[in-house]
Design a protein around this motif. Structure first.
Motif, mmCIF file in Angstrom:
data_model
loop_
_atom_site.group_PDB
_atom_site.id
_atom_site.type_symbol
_atom_site.label_atom_id
_atom_site.label_comp_id
_atom_site.label_asym_id
_atom_site.label_seq_id
_atom_site.Cartn_x
_atom_site.Cartn_y
_atom_site.Cartn_z
ATOM 1 N N HIS A 53 -10.232 3.487 0.080
ATOM 2 C CA HIS A 53 -10.214 2.181 0.915
ATOM 3 C C HIS A 53 -11.380 2.313 2.008
ATOM 4 O O HIS A 53 -11.662 1.162 2.589
ATOM 5 C CB HIS A 53 -8.869 1.758 1.094
ATOM 6 N N ILE B 173 -6.308 -3.440 -8.413
ATOM 7 C CA ILE B 173 -6.870 -4.275 -7.157
ATOM 8 C C ILE B 173 -7.627 -5.396 -7.883
ATOM 9 O O ILE B 173 -7.316 -6.718 -7.195
ATOM 10 C CB ILE B 173 -7.651 -3.507 -6.372
ATOM 11 N N ASP C 226 -0.445 2.719 -3.221
ATOM 12 C CA ASP C 226 -1.848 2.864 -2.886
ATOM 13 C C ASP C 226 -2.798 1.672 -3.262
ATOM 14 O O ASP C 226 -3.990 1.949 -3.447
ATOM 15 C CB ASP C 226 -2.244 4.176 -3.500
ATOM 16 N N VAL C 227 -2.091 0.535 -3.427
ATOM 17 C CA VAL C 227 -3.072 -0.569 -4.011
ATOM 18 C C VAL C 227 -3.051 -1.494 -2.511
ATOM 19 O O VAL C 227 -2.052 -1.835 -1.895
ATOM 20 C CB VAL C 227 -2.358 -1.369 -4.915
ATOM 21 N N VAL C 228 -4.261 -1.956 -2.272
ATOM 22 C CA VAL C 228 -4.527 -3.096 -1.311
ATOM 23 C C VAL C 228 -4.362 -4.196 -2.044
ATOM 24 O O VAL C 228 -5.186 -4.399 -2.884
ATOM 25 C CB VAL C 228 -5.952 -2.924 -0.532
ATOM 26 N N TYR D 26 0.852 -1.073 0.115
ATOM 27 C CA TYR D 26 0.280 -0.164 -0.048
ATOM 28 C C TYR D 26 0.967 1.227 0.013
ATOM 29 O O TYR D 26 0.731 2.263 -0.806
ATOM 30 C CB TYR D 26 -0.870 0.153 1.211
ATOM 31 N N PHE E 80 -5.181 -7.740 -2.681
ATOM 32 C CA PHE E 80 -6.148 -8.740 -2.383
ATOM 33 C C PHE E 80 -5.370 -10.001 -2.135
ATOM 34 O O PHE E 80 -6.121 -11.102 -1.705
ATOM 35 C CB PHE E 80 -7.491 -8.739 -2.747
#
Ligand SMILES: Nc1ncnc2c1ncn2[C@@H]1O[C@H](COP(=O)(O)OP(=O)(O)OP(=O)(O)O)[C@@H](O)[C@H]1O
Ligand SMILES: Nc1ncnc2c1ncn2[C@@H]1O[C@H](COP(=O)(O)OP(=O)(O)OP(=O)(O)O)[C@@H](O)[C@H]1O
Ligand SMILES: [Mg+2]
Ligand SMILES: [Mg+2]
Lengths: 234, 362, 290, 314, 260
Positions: free
Chosen positions: D112, C95, C33-35, C29, C37
């Motif tokens: 988010h 994502i 800025d990417v979660v 992140y 999964f």
């Protein structure tokens, strides 16, 4: 020092640089002027390697660099203070400057940072604050300072005076002159064409992706075509 | 030679894969054997298996596909109650026999013309456990159940039949299907005075964790009953030493080698166990056995009918009598589409890391 | 009173599990800025590879090392084969790619390993310790300790090292990062590899408590994600705080309110917290000037 | 302007034509079933796309509304003696109301954080459905009464093909309508810059809420349709994985593209059916295909195809 | 007639008092400029006036109505419009659509009508687009009407913002550095545009570092320094103030100012 031959670049299908050739000699200040959308920013981005090119050659200090990744160009001494400032909002002012010297391994980084602070005392007041909270002009100072932290051989400045108070514009212009004295070569994009040409050695005028005039700065300043198109009537 | 298509929708992947996987393997391995032996009613069986991943909506689509596209004459499958219930209308409407492998009693109660099932019902599991409690004179118990379909359904059945055995459920807790710690719930149960036994309806890894937490909290003095949902060796392995002394109702399959030689089921269960373990290279579970039973109830019915016509086969399935399966001896009737009684269940206890038969009356 | 401590202990144990998973989200992140999964899949890999390696006769510590190594390789492959080629795609698209990756990894694990549940022996035996009348698994201390070590390392890395700043800079402004000479591709690879390592490490520590199987990743990722958001994503301290808090909420919810609705209770509290603090408990307050 | 009009009706006409002609190629009723599933999912995805693609707000709990719609037509007739259609309308109303009540506080959150809040909402709905088994049948779900329209008891894949198809056409029409209207522009504006949207007088909260409610109603109606078509419901339909599936449909097909949502739904519904031949490799391939399509069509399938087509023409 | 009156505004970020007791008033048709060194608080003052920030103290009046603490959209509805120093355009919309959004308050916006695209909506849409095109014309962007705003150059984006703000037909227009990134010739066009806007009776508040522009077109000038008013007066008074010369103008600025 820098030679650009027939450079082309496009956004999707729209060609923005249509075969541009220019050169910058060591120790010079070269001004690029042109109206909104002429392609000045695109050119600087292409030089830094953050804008793909579709043709042409870029030679820096005798080496072809147009296929090099952006960080390799930085390593060779090409640094840029970009349009729109592009500072690291969530990091502190100090960290922003430290990152400007990301590839440097020498011991003078801290000294250089203090030099930047002497140049822009407002930044020193805010050194541990988040850069995102700075005023527009303060961010512009930070962007210039960050580029200087990289010890450039060639400094690309995209509208450095944008959003700065007149007093600071004076300072920036003076600083550019002293950079030249310190042996740093500068490629300067400026809307304030008169001021830019006053301190520059030579200049290029860009129109819709092509170079239409070039020559010594003083000659351009007095060129009637340049005058009417970029300097205004007075 | 002609072929006849038999369909199957199983939860080979997903949360119920420990049901679907052995079922899938069992069906494939025995269809091969049957075909090698010449098939049934003069035809080879072609098996069409779909994996619903435990998703009822998908199961429903595959059911339609079996009927409309593959044109199967019968179906053995439906690993969970949820997927089975979703598929029932399709088979009822198409009038194709459907032998379900799901646990809940709702599958065959009320009786539907084309729907059968092979596993013991959860209701029977409750009855078997309560019977055992009664023999030990336990009346105050606690229940901790999983909130998945199996756990919730068995919980409801247990609550329903408890009064008939004079059993009082004085504490009740639940846990989610993927919870990894049940000490909070068990602590609450522990704090209720006078509990004589704890029952854990659930399947998957949950009961193993319950069992381990049970030991961790030092509750082992209170007998713990698991359900037939954990009837596979892997439960003992996962729960480790904590499993010692746990009781559960299960099919004879788990204790095949411990059955007396005169037990009519012995030959079938030992045979299945050997075949399965040799081919699948994993320990046998009762779930694969359900598929075995379903397949052979169907095959026998086809043989008796000497036809592969769906309606005739259905009628013969309903007439199944004295069929010896892994789950027990099956005798169906128009009012009973399961055909098993409580005797089919054995009460087992885990001792020394293995299943043992509990002596009646203890 | 012993009940209270038991709830506390079980909350901390579960919470530490969530905290470890949440920590895994932090690096990726912070760089993008990417979660991610697929983070839960790294946790699964950590556990499963260790189980299978030790079943094959490899001593446990070595098996664990192999598991971390395998996860790092998978993390790097995920970056090089799936994330890097999608350069310039929006965060949502990335994502979705990580969701695809998590389906793929689960599918692969189900073939390479099996669909059974597995366990690992506890590192320091199974004899529970008695603390204020509460029975504690010794493994809980390993999990808590692991979370403490990782959070410390991550915190120091992000706040005190130039490389850590470069990670933050890459997420804050990719263009500017390239203009100051940061090799953003390497930074991203580092973030993915690092996250994978953290995930695997978490998987190894928690498997003795939670058991593992090819599909444990989904729910762990979900809970870890909730924990990370509760604490404020991007901040390692937040991840740990969020994880522990979530675990405590569940345990006390199950203990004092209702075990059936314990998840509901936890999520209602999360919603309430976010209502009061839209950046989570310890999230970086975003400065957006106009 | 005129081009906008014809574009909109062009899409509808093509869609209707595809719907009308498709059955000619169907060898069996199973294909009707799969197509109906596509229509239903596409309908839900289109609604979600208004929220995500236009207004730029994520929802990872949208299956919650889907579940409410589904259970409305299950519970209404079974426990309250309502006709199915009335239950459907009430379900949509409940979804809208809930979306309004939940949306007011949580739509203040961003990115988010909004994702986790909506996810929490979805999980709460699924949890209630799973737990309150007296009403909902618990984790195994419950049967749903057949829909009867003016005395005709709807059954069979064919009938549902046309009903869901009609529903999808209506949903597509409405979503396309939004594009060139003040509301549609307000959605897109607040997506790009909330700050600028506010100073141009757009009440950001109100429009976010509108998009959320619209999307909720779409999902609820889709849930009702699916439940009636299946004749049963279970809590999976309200579950987290279904929410993720809906989001994937939207992004895969193309954020902001109405046609994209239909294509995305078609791909995600049909892929598992096609991949069954690969048996245990199914999930592996599904993940692989999702990754590869997102890499090569990073803005989604439909926008990418549009781009390629317009490049060819130029 | 006083349109905008700002009274004793005070706002702090942590310990820093960004604005410390600033007051001024602007009449209809007047061009009121705010200048001052970088970080003086000009943008912050705009943010307070337009409702982005909540002031710790002070009062903002719009045509006599107390609008202190209203949210930006409520202020917009009362006739306040602004542009931003850091570009805030709708990147994924075309230039024309950007301006059409600017006309949001001029339009009837009814969800149901829009969902069913009633004929009235289509009619209104056509009118809005026409209007948007004329505003684009005014800033010289008509040719780029159907270009995505995200692919416009910096200077073009600045002008697009002005067109969008004008499209709202405001009573007060706040411009934050409209000429930044424009060369002298382009600046002159903006200069004419602002005068035309003021000529229509709109009160214009201008923040700008281009002294030639400021001195030429302003009716009054307020100089801020470190959050406080240094001086307020006519362009001549400001230009001749030694304090301003020292804190802000410098040599270059003074010369520019002199040229106006
Ligand atoms: N991201 C983009 N996508 C498409 N076209 C772009 C993009 N960025 C710039 N352009 C186009 O490229 C051309 C050159 O833009 P560029 O930003 O280089 O101009 P400039 O000379 O720097 O102008 P300014 O003085 O306004 O900064 C313009 O016509 C612009 O519309
Ligand atoms: N959100 C914020 N957080 C912290 N400090 C802030 C914030 N906004 C403004 N400031 C501080 O307030 C002061 C005034 O900033 P402002 O942007 O109003 O300056 P300005 O007069 O517009 O300057 P410029 O001419 O450079 O645009 C600056 O010192 C800035 O650092
Ligand atoms: Mg530029
Ligand atoms: Mg400013």
């Amino acid at each position: 020092m820098l030679e650009i031959a027939n450079l082309r670049s496009a956004y999707g299908r729209i060609e923005v640089l249509k075969g541009m050739s220019l050169e910058v000699r060591a120790g010079e200040v070269v001004a690029l002027i042109g109206s909104n959308g002429a392609g000045k920013t695109t050119l600087l981005r292409a030089l830094s390697g953050v804008q793909p090119i579709t043709g042409g050659e870029i030679t820096f200090l005798g080496e072809r660099i147009d296929r090099l990744a952006s960080h390799r160009r930085v390593a060779r001494g090409i640094l840029q203070s970009p349009e729109g400032r592009q500072i690291f909002d969530p990091l502190s002012v100090e960290d922003n400057l430290r990152l400007g010297a990301y590839l440097r391994r020498d011991k003078e980084i801290d000294d250089d940072r203090e030099k930047i602070f002497r140049m822009f005392p407002t930044l020193e007041e805010k050194r541990s604050q988040l850069a995102g909270g700075l005023s527009g002009g303060q961010q512009q100072m930070l962007a210039i300072g960050r580029a200087l932290m990289g010890k450039p051989k060639l400094l690309l400045l995209d509208e450095p005076s944008l959003g700065l108070s007149p007093l600071l514009v004076d300072q920036i212009l003076a600083a550019i002159v002293s950079l030249r004295e310190a042996g740093i070569t500068v490629l300067l994009v400026e809307q304030n064409a008169a001021a830019a040409l006053e301190i520059a050695d030579r200049g290029y005028v860009i129109e819709t992706g092509r170079i239409v005039h070039s020559g010594p700065a003083s000659a351009l300043l007095s060129d009637p075509r340049v005058k009417s198109a970029y300097l205004g009537f007075d | 030679q002609q072929t006849v298509k038999v369909g199957s929708v199983l939860s080979v992947t997903g949360p119920a894969s420990f049901l679907g996987e052995p079922e899938d393997k069992t069906l494939r391995m025995y269809i091969e054997k049957i075909n090698a032996a010449g098939g049934v009613a003069g035809k080879k069986i072609e098996l069409v298996i779909y994996d619903d991943g435990g998703d009822a909506n998908k199961a429903r689509t595959f059911a339609t596909r079996l009927i409309e596209d593959d044109k199967v004459v019968a179906m053995v499958g439906g690993s969970t109650t949820g997927t089975t219930m979703a598929m029932i209308p399709v088979f009822e409407e198409a009038q194709v026999p459907f032998i379900s492998l799901a646990g809940a009693v709702e599958v065959i109660d009320p009786v539907r013309k084309y729907v059968f099932k092979t596993p013991h019902t959860d209701k029977m599991a409750c009855q078997k456990i309560f019977e055992n409690l009664k023999q030990r004179n336990f009346t105050k118990i606690a229940m901790i159940s999983g909130t998945d379909g199996f756990g919730a359904s068995m919980r409801a059945q247990c609550i329903k039949v408890a009064p008939a055995y004079g059993v009082q459920i004085v504490a009740e807790e639940t846990y989610g299907p993927r919870d990894s710690d049940m000490t909070a719930q068990l602590t609450k149960i522990k704090s209720v005075a006078g509990i004589q036994a704890v029952i854990n309806p659930g399947f998957g890894q949950g009961p193993a964790i319950v069992t381990r937490n049970y030991a961790q909290l030092g509750m082992s003095a209170i007998p713990l009953y698991q359900s037939h949902g954990v009837a596979s060796k892997s439960f003992i392995e996962l729960a480790g030493p904590a499993a010692e002394g746990v009781r559960l109702p299960a099919a004879a399959l788990l204790v095949g080698d411990k059955l007396p030689d005169n037990d009519p089921q012995k030959k079938v269960v030992v045979g299945y166990k050997q075949t399965y373990e040799a081919t699948a290279k994993q320990p046998v579970s009762t779930f694969g056995g359900h598929a075995y039973d379903g397949l052979f109830i169907l095959v026998e019915a086809m043989k008796r009918a000497n036809s592969t016509d769906a309606k005739k086969v259905r009628d013969e399935i309903e007439k199944t009598k004295g069929f010896i399966g892994t789950g027990g001896i099956v005798t169906m009737s128009p009012a009973d589409h399961l055909g098993l009684d409580l005797a089919a269940f054995k009460m087992l206890e885990i001792k020394g890391g293995d299943w043992t038969l509990v002596k009646p009356g203890s | 009173m012993p009940e209270f401590f038991q709830f506390l202990v079980s909350g901390l144990t579960v919470g530490a599990v969530y905290a470890l998973v949440a920590l895994g989200f932090t690096l990726v992140y912070n760089a993008s800025d990417v979660v991610n999964f697929a983070q839960g899949e790294f946790v699964m890999l950590g556990g499963m590879v260790t189980v299978f390696a030790s079943a094959a006769g490899v001593p446990l510590p070595l098996a664990a090392l192999i598991a971390v190594g395998v996860s790092i390789i998978v993390g790097l492959l995920l970056y090089w084969l799936a994330i890097a080629p999608a350069r310039g795609a929006s965060a949502v698209s990335l994502i979705i790619i990580t969701i695809g990756a998590s389906i793929l990894l689960r599918g692969a694990a189900q073939i390479v390993f099996d669909k059974q549940f597995h366990k690992l022996p506890s590192f320091s035996g199974d004899t529970p310790l008695n603390i204020f009348g509460a029975a504690v698994q010794p493994q809980s201390f390993w999990v808590l300790g692991g979370a403490a070590v990782i959070v410390l390392l991550l915190h120091v890395f992000l706040e005190r090292t130039l490389l850590g700043k470069a990670v933050l800079a890459t997420a804050a402004n990719r263009l500017a990062a390239r203009l100051v000479g940061i090799n953003t591709a390497t930074i991203m690879a580092l973030a993915f590899g690092g996250s994978a390592a953290i995930g695997a490490f978490a998987g190894i520590l928690i498997t003795p408590i939670t058991l593992t199987s090819y599909d444990v990743g989904t729910l762990l990722a979900l809970k870890g994600f909730a924990a990370a958001m509760l604490g404020g994503i991007g901040n390692p301290l937040g991840a740990v705080a969020g994880g522990l808090l979530l675990g405590l909420l569940e345990a006390f919810g199950a203990g004092y309110i209702s075990s059936t609705y314990k998840d509901a209770f936890a999520f209602i509290v999360i919603l309430a917290v976010l209502f009061a603090a839209p950046q989570g408990l310890f999230g970086r307050r975003s400065v957006e000037r106009v | 302007m005129l081009a906008g009009l014809s574009h909109r009706y062009g899409i509808l006409i093509v869609l209707a034509a595809v719907m009308a002609l498709l059955p000619l190629t169907f060898p069996s009723g199973y294909y009707f079933r799969v197509a109906s599933l596509v229509w239903v999912s596409a309908f839900a995805a289109i609604g979600l796309n208004i929220l995500m693609g236009k207004a730029g707000q994520v929802s990872l709990g949208h299956a919650g509304f889907f579940g409410i719609g589904a259970y409305a037509v299950a519970i209404g007739p079974a426990h309250l003696g309502l006709p199915s259609l009335a239950a459907l309308v009430i379900g949509a109303g409940v979804s809208a109301l809930l979306a309004y009540l939940v949306g007011r506080p949580i739509l203040r959150l961003r990115g988010h954080y909004l994702a986790i809040a909506t996810l929490g909402f979805g999980i709460l709905v699924a949890l209630v459905i799973t737990t309150e088994s007296r009403w909902t049948g618990g984790p195994d779900g419950m049967a749903v009464a057949k829909l009867s329209l003016f005395g005709w008891r709807v059954s069979g894949s064919g009938a549902w093909y046309w009903i869901t198809g009609g529903l999808l056409l209506a949903g597509t029409w409405i979503a396309l309508n939004l594009d060139e209207t003040p509301t549609g522009r307000a959605f897109r504006a607040l997506h790009d810059s909330e700050i600028a949207a506010r100073v141009t007088g757009i009440n950001v909260n109100r429009f976010k809420l509108q998009a959320f409610v619209i999307a909720a109603v779409y999902a609820s109606l889709a849930g009702s349709a699916l439940a009636m078509m299946n004749g049963f419901v279970n809590p999976d339909q309200a579950g987290f994985l279904h929410s993720v599936e809906l989001v994937t449909m939207v992004v895969l097909g193309g954020l902001g593209s109405v046609v994209g949502s239909i294509v995305g739904a078609a791909v995600l519904i049909m892929l598992p059916q096609l991949l069954t031949v690969f048996q245990e490799y199914e999930n592996l391939l599904l993940g692989f295909i999702i990754i590869v399509s997102m890499i090569f069509m990073r803005d989604g399938i439909v926008p990418m195809v549009w781009k390629l087509m317009s490049r060819k023409r130029a | 007639m006083t349109i905008l009156a700002v009274n004793d505004i005070e706002i702090a970020f942590g310990v820093l008092k960004a604005i410390d007791g600033v007051s001024f008033a602007v009449d209809a048709g007047q061009i009121f400029s705010i200048i001052g060194p970088n970080g003086a608080g000009k943008t912050t003052l705009f943010n307070v006036i337009s409702g982005m920030y909540r002031a710790n103290h002070g009062r903002v009046e719009l045509s006599g109505e107390d609008v202190t603490g209203l949210v930006p959209d409520a202020l917009a509805a009362r006739g306040m419009s602004r542009t931003f120093q850091n570009l805030q355009i709708f990147q994924r919309m075309t230039a024309a659509e950007n301006v059409m959004v600017g006309r949001h308050l001029q339009e009837n916006c009814n969800l149901l009508a829009d969902l069913f695209r009633l004929p009235s909506v289509t009619r209104q849409n056509r009118a809005t687009r026409e209007a948007a095109l004329t505003f684009l014309d005014q800033v010289g962007l008509r040719d780029s009407a159907d270009t995505l705003a995200g692919s416009l150059s910096y200077g073009a984006c600045k002008r697009l913002e002005i067109a969008r703000a004008l499209a709202a037909e405001p009573r007060v227009l706040l411009l934050d550095e409209p000429a930044a990134g424009c060369n002298s010739v382009e600046t002159e066009e903006i200069d004419r545009l602002i005068c035309r806007v003021a000529g229509k009776g709109i009160a214009v508040v201008l923040v700008e570092h281009d002294m030639k522009l400021v001195m030429k077109i302003s009716n009054r000038i307020l100089v801020l320094d470190r959050g406080r008013a240094l001086i307020e007066g006519s362009p001549r008074e400001v230009r001749d103030s030694p304090a301003v010369l020292e804190a802000y103008l410098g040599k270059h600025g003074a010369r520019e100012a002199g040229r106006a």
